[in-house]
Design an enzyme around this catalytic site. Sequence first.
Site, PDB file in Angstrom:
ATOM      1  CE1 TYR A  49      -3.537  -2.386  -0.150  1.00 56.46           C
ATOM      2  CE2 TYR A  49      -4.684  -0.555   0.684  1.00 56.46           C
ATOM      3  CZ  TYR A  49      -4.878  -1.815   0.100  1.00 56.46           C
ATOM      4  OH  TYR A  49      -5.835  -2.363  -0.172  1.00 56.46           O
ATOM      5  CD  GLU A  77      -2.846   5.567  -6.564  1.00 61.58           C
ATOM      6  OE1 GLU A  77      -3.507   6.569  -6.230  1.00 61.58           O
ATOM      7  OE2 GLU A  77      -3.190   4.380  -6.551  1.00 61.58           O
TER       8      GLU A  77
END
Length: 366
Positions: A291, A298
Site C-alpha cells: 500500500y 501514484e
Amino acid sequence: MAAPLHPIVYWAQKAETITLRVDLKDVKDPEIQLTKKSLTFKGVGIGAAGLNSYQFTLEFLKEVDPEGSAYRITDREVNFVLMKVGASVQWPKLTLPENKEPWLKIDFDKWTVEDDSEDDELRRKAEFEKDQLKQIEKQLTECEAEAYADFKKMYLCLYNFIQFIGFSYIFIYLLVNFVIKGQGMKQAYSGVIFPLSLCQCLSILEIIHPLVGLVKTGAVAPLIQVTGRNVVLFAVIRNEARIESEPIVCYLFLVWSSIELVRYPFYMLTSIGQESVVISWLRYTLWIPLYPAGLLSEILTLWTAIPFYEVTQRFCIKLPNVLNISFDMVTYLYIHIAAILIAAPTMMSHMWRQRQKRFGSKKKIH
C-alpha cells in the site's frame, strides 16, 4: 437424498367405513401394509410427477379392522374401504392431530355427514386449503431465496476469478518483460494497458455490489479506491502519450497488480464460504509494504504528469465561457496528490485495525 414422492390421497367416511382414493393410474402390484392404526402404501404408477415410485403412510386417529377392510386397483386409481372399530361415529379427522399432510385431501363427492356437522367440515376444508396456500408460499419463498443465494455465489466467484486472471497476466507480463528482460517502457506499457483498462472498468462493479446487497461491506471504501485508480489511469496516464515512456508508470501497474493477486482470491473463497489460512494471512499482511508503495507510485506518476499538462493545457477550461466555469488540470493534480497524502494515514490505520482484529493476540480470561 430426494424426498419420496407422495400421491394425492382423497378420503371420506360414512357411519361405519372410511374410504380412500389414491390418485395413481396404471398401478401394478403395489406393496400395502394395513394395521389397526396405520396404512403404508408403495407402488409405481402415473401421478402428479408422471411415471414414478410413490409412497405414503397414514397413522389413523382411531382403529380400523384390517380383516374387514379391502382395496381394489383400477386403471385410474386405487380404492380402499376401511372398516371402523367400535361405535359407528364420525371421525373429526382421519389422522393424528400432529400429522397434517398436504397431499391428503377430503373427497367431498363421497362424504356423508350426520346431523349438523356440515358447517364444521366446510370450515375444516377452508382451514386446510389456507394451510396449503401458506405451505406453497413458504416453499416458493425458500426456493427463491436458495436460487438467489446460489446465483450470488456463482456470480461473485466468477467476477473475482476473472479479475484474478486479468491482474495475474498483468503482473507476470511486467515481471518477465519489464523487470527481468528489461523490455522498453513503450513495449511494456502497450502489452498491459488494454487488460489493465478492462480490469479497472470491471472494478466499477465493486461499487455497485454493496449498493444492491450482493456483499455486506460498505460502498465508500471501494468508491474511493476504484475512483482514485481510474482517474489516475484514464484521466491522467491514458491522455498524455509522453507518460508512457516514464518507468514509474510500469512500476505503478506492477504494484497495483501485486495487491490484486491476493485480494481477489481472498474474496473468491469468501463468496463460496471457504477460507485459506495462507491467503487470509497474505491478504492482511502484504498490504504493509504494497500500500505505501502503491500510494508513493501514484504520487510520483501524478507529479511526473504535471509538466506535461502545464505545456498542453489539456482539460483546462478558462473563463469566459457559456457555462461560466473554469477548471485547471494542473491544479487538480496538485489537489489529488494532497488528497492522497491526507487520506493515507487513515487508510493505513484502517487496514492495521482490520489485521489486528483478524490476527491480533488473544487475551486469556483469568
